[in-house]
Design a protein around this motif. Structure first.
Motif, PDB file in Angstrom:
ATOM      1  N   GLU A  53       9.682   8.607  57.568  1.00 42.86           N
ATOM      2  CA  GLU A  53       9.984   7.369  56.855  1.00 42.86           C
ATOM      3  C   GLU A  53      10.672   7.745  55.545  1.00 42.86           C
ATOM      4  O   GLU A  53      10.223   8.643  54.831  1.00 42.86           O
ATOM      5  CB  GLU A  53       8.698   6.601  56.554  1.00 42.86           C
ATOM      6  CG  GLU A  53       8.928   5.341  55.758  1.00 42.86           C
ATOM      7  CD  GLU A  53       7.635   4.659  55.350  1.00 42.86           C
ATOM      8  OE1 GLU A  53       7.732   3.529  54.851  1.00 42.86           O
ATOM      9  OE2 GLU A  53       6.549   5.253  55.500  1.00 42.86           O
ATOM     10  N   THR A  54      11.785   7.060  55.247  1.00 42.73           N
ATOM     11  CA  THR A  54      12.493   7.275  53.987  1.00 42.73           C
ATOM     12  C   THR A  54      12.714   5.921  53.323  1.00 42.73           C
ATOM     13  O   THR A  54      12.469   4.878  53.928  1.00 42.73           O
ATOM     14  CB  THR A  54      13.862   7.966  54.205  1.00 42.73           C
ATOM     15  OG1 THR A  54      14.785   7.025  54.749  1.00 42.73           O
ATOM     16  CG2 THR A  54      13.737   9.182  55.102  1.00 42.73           C
ATOM     17  N   ALA A  55      13.227   5.930  52.115  1.00 45.50           N
ATOM     18  CA  ALA A  55      13.506   4.687  51.395  1.00 45.50           C
ATOM     19  C   ALA A  55      14.582   3.859  52.088  1.00 45.50           C
ATOM     20  O   ALA A  55      14.667   2.655  51.876  1.00 45.50           O
ATOM     21  CB  ALA A  55      13.930   4.997  49.964  1.00 45.50           C
ATOM     22  N   GLU A  56      15.396   4.497  52.921  1.00 47.27           N
ATOM     23  CA  GLU A  56      16.483   3.795  53.611  1.00 47.27           C
ATOM     24  C   GLU A  56      16.189   3.540  55.087  1.00 47.27           C
ATOM     25  O   GLU A  56      17.079   3.164  55.835  1.00 47.27           O
ATOM     26  CB  GLU A  56      17.776   4.595  53.460  1.00 47.27           C
ATOM     27  CG  GLU A  56      18.211   4.691  52.011  1.00 47.27           C
ATOM     28  CD  GLU A  56      19.482   5.493  51.821  1.00 47.27           C
ATOM     29  OE1 GLU A  56      19.999   6.042  52.817  1.00 47.27           O
ATOM     30  OE2 GLU A  56      19.953   5.569  50.685  1.00 47.27           O
ATOM     31  N   GLY A  57      14.956   3.745  55.512  1.00 43.07           N
ATOM     32  CA  GLY A  57      14.579   3.562  56.914  1.00 43.07           C
ATOM     33  C   GLY A  57      14.098   4.872  57.517  1.00 43.07           C
ATOM     34  O   GLY A  57      14.004   5.886  56.829  1.00 43.07           O
ATOM     35  N   ASP A  58      13.802   4.848  58.818  1.00 44.54           N
ATOM     36  CA  ASP A  58      13.309   6.043  59.496  1.00 44.54           C
ATOM     37  C   ASP A  58      14.460   6.952  59.909  1.00 44.54           C
ATOM     38  O   ASP A  58      15.553   6.482  60.232  1.00 44.54           O
ATOM     39  CB  ASP A  58      12.521   5.671  60.751  1.00 44.54           C
ATOM     40  CG  ASP A  58      11.161   5.062  60.433  1.00 44.54           C
ATOM     41  OD1 ASP A  58      10.819   4.943  59.244  1.00 44.54           O
ATOM     42  OD2 ASP A  58      10.442   4.710  61.387  1.00 44.54           O
ATOM     43  N   VAL A  59      14.180   8.238  59.909  1.00 42.32           N
ATOM     44  CA  VAL A  59      15.129   9.227  60.435  1.00 42.32           C
ATOM     45  C   VAL A  59      14.378  10.002  61.520  1.00 42.32           C
ATOM     46  O   VAL A  59      13.213  10.357  61.343  1.00 42.32           O
ATOM     47  CB  VAL A  59      15.689  10.145  59.319  1.00 42.32           C
ATOM     48  CG1 VAL A  59      14.605  10.914  58.629  1.00 42.32           C
ATOM     49  CG2 VAL A  59      16.721  11.091  59.863  1.00 42.32           C
ATOM     50  N   CYS A  60      15.036  10.192  62.667  1.00 42.56           N
ATOM     51  CA  CYS A  60      14.399  10.819  63.812  1.00 42.56           C
ATOM     52  C   CYS A  60      15.186  12.053  64.241  1.00 42.56           C
ATOM     53  O   CYS A  60      16.395  11.976  64.473  1.00 42.56           O
ATOM     54  CB  CYS A  60      14.310   9.816  64.961  1.00 42.56           C
ATOM     55  SG  CYS A  60      13.508  10.493  66.430  1.00 42.56           S
ATOM     56  N   PHE A  61      14.480  13.174  64.355  1.00 39.43           N
ATOM     57  CA  PHE A  61      15.059  14.422  64.839  1.00 39.43           C
ATOM     58  C   PHE A  61      14.500  14.674  66.229  1.00 39.43           C
ATOM     59  O   PHE A  61      13.285  14.613  66.421  1.00 39.43           O
ATOM     60  CB  PHE A  61      14.669  15.588  63.922  1.00 39.43           C
ATOM     61  CG  PHE A  61      15.066  15.379  62.491  1.00 39.43           C
ATOM     62  CD1 PHE A  61      16.326  15.737  62.049  1.00 39.43           C
ATOM     63  CD2 PHE A  61      14.186  14.818  61.579  1.00 39.43           C
ATOM     64  CE1 PHE A  61      16.702  15.548  60.724  1.00 39.43           C
ATOM     65  CE2 PHE A  61      14.546  14.623  60.267  1.00 39.43           C
ATOM     66  CZ  PHE A  61      15.807  14.983  59.835  1.00 39.43           C
ATOM     67  N   GLU A  62      15.373  14.941  67.200  1.00 37.11           N
ATOM     68  CA  GLU A  62      14.921  15.238  68.555  1.00 37.11           C
ATOM     69  C   GLU A  62      15.427  16.606  68.966  1.00 37.11           C
ATOM     70  O   GLU A  62      16.511  17.032  68.546  1.00 37.11           O
ATOM     71  CB  GLU A  62      15.422  14.172  69.530  1.00 37.11           C
ATOM     72  CG  GLU A  62      14.798  12.818  69.281  1.00 37.11           C
ATOM     73  CD  GLU A  62      15.259  11.752  70.265  1.00 37.11           C
ATOM     74  OE1 GLU A  62      16.286  11.967  70.945  1.00 37.11           O
ATOM     75  OE2 GLU A  62      14.593  10.716  70.351  1.00 37.11           O
ATOM     76  N   GLY A  63      14.638  17.290  69.776  1.00 35.11           N
ATOM     77  CA  GLY A  63      15.037  18.614  70.218  1.00 35.11           C
ATOM     78  C   GLY A  63      13.921  19.288  70.998  1.00 35.11           C
ATOM     79  O   GLY A  63      13.055  18.634  71.563  1.00 35.11           O
ATOM     80  N   LYS A  64      13.931  20.620  70.999  1.00 35.29           N
ATOM     81  CA  LYS A  64      12.925  21.424  71.700  1.00 35.29           C
ATOM     82  C   LYS A  64      12.269  22.377  70.710  1.00 35.29           C
ATOM     83  O   LYS A  64      12.940  22.944  69.859  1.00 35.29           O
ATOM     84  CB  LYS A  64      13.577  22.243  72.816  1.00 35.29           C
ATOM     85  CG  LYS A  64      14.150  21.422  73.931  1.00 35.29           C
ATOM     86  CD  LYS A  64      14.773  22.326  74.978  1.00 35.29           C
ATOM     87  CE  LYS A  64      15.463  21.484  76.042  1.00 35.29           C
ATOM     88  NZ  LYS A  64      16.171  22.334  77.002  1.00 35.29           N
ATOM     89  N   GLY A  65      10.968  22.535  70.828  1.00 37.53           N
ATOM     90  CA  GLY A  65      10.241  23.474  69.986  1.00 37.53           C
ATOM     91  C   GLY A  65      10.279  23.145  68.507  1.00 37.53           C
ATOM     92  O   GLY A  65      10.219  24.046  67.677  1.00 37.53           O
ATOM     93  N   LEU A  66      10.371  21.853  68.179  1.00 41.43           N
ATOM     94  CA  LEU A  66      10.421  21.450  66.771  1.00 41.43           C
ATOM     95  C   LEU A  66       9.066  21.697  66.108  1.00 41.43           C
ATOM     96  O   LEU A  66       8.017  21.416  66.679  1.00 41.43           O
ATOM     97  CB  LEU A  66      10.807  19.988  66.630  1.00 41.43           C
ATOM     98  CG  LEU A  66      12.177  19.591  67.181  1.00 41.43           C
ATOM     99  CD1 LEU A  66      12.400  18.094  67.001  1.00 41.43           C
ATOM    100  CD2 LEU A  66      13.289  20.379  66.531  1.00 41.43           C
ATOM    101  N   ALA A  67       9.099  22.242  64.898  1.00 41.12           N
ATOM    102  CA  ALA A  67       7.870  22.519  64.158  1.00 41.12           C
ATOM    103  C   ALA A  67       8.097  22.257  62.682  1.00 41.12           C
ATOM    104  O   ALA A  67       9.176  22.523  62.152  1.00 41.12           O
ATOM    105  CB  ALA A  67       7.456  23.978  64.370  1.00 41.12           C
ATOM    106  N   LEU A  68       7.073  21.725  62.022  1.00 44.92           N
ATOM    107  CA  LEU A  68       7.098  21.528  60.574  1.00 44.92           C
ATOM    108  C   LEU A  68       6.645  22.837  59.936  1.00 44.92           C
ATOM    109  O   LEU A  68       5.493  23.227  60.057  1.00 44.92           O
ATOM    110  CB  LEU A  68       6.163  20.385  60.177  1.00 44.92           C
ATOM    111  CG  LEU A  68       6.540  19.011  60.734  1.00 44.92           C
ATOM    112  CD1 LEU A  68       5.404  18.030  60.504  1.00 44.92           C
ATOM    113  CD2 LEU A  68       7.814  18.518  60.112  1.00 44.92           C
ATOM    114  N   LYS A  69       7.557  23.532  59.281  1.00 51.38           N
ATOM    115  CA  LYS A  69       7.254  24.851  58.720  1.00 51.38           C
ATOM    116  C   LYS A  69       6.809  24.785  57.266  1.00 51.38           C
ATOM    117  O   LYS A  69       5.967  25.563  56.851  1.00 51.38           O
ATOM    118  CB  LYS A  69       8.476  25.773  58.841  1.00 51.38           C
ATOM    119  CG  LYS A  69       8.787  26.151  60.261  1.00 51.38           C
ATOM    120  CD  LYS A  69       7.665  26.975  60.848  1.00 51.38           C
ATOM    121  CE  LYS A  69       8.028  27.485  62.216  1.00 51.38           C
ATOM    122  NZ  LYS A  69       7.037  28.406  62.738  1.00 51.38           N
TER     123      LYS A  69
END
Length: 92
Positions: A53-69
């Protein structure tokens, strides 16, 4: 009668939203690393999708093996194989 006018210093000085601290700043390095600054919250995350969620709306990242580092209060780093990026406008 008189309409209340709201302005911020960023508006008066004509700073871009990311410099004024309002909008998200997204830096993508190749297809394997993403740095997001000025996000509000993590809406959803899995190895296939991370939605913020951002001030300008949601941003979505799609892919494989995504991780929050790296997760900090105003920025985060995502690693994995990015296949798409999409935005959802904020409802008014």
């Amino acid at each position: 009668m008189f309409k209340k006018i709201q302005t911020s210093v960023g508006d008066v000085l004509d700073f871009p939203p990311d410099v004024a601290g309002e909008g998200p700043k997204i830096t993508i390095i190749g297809r394997r690393q993403i740095l997001v600054e000025n996000y509000l919250s993590i809406v959803n995350f899995s190895e296939e999708e991370i939605r913020l969620e951002t001030a300008e709306g949601d941003v979505c990242f799609e892919g494989k093996g995504l991780a929050l580092k790296v997760i900090l209060s105003t920025e985060l780093r995502i690693e994995g194989e990015l296949s798409s990026l999409s935005f959802t406008s904020q409802k008014v």
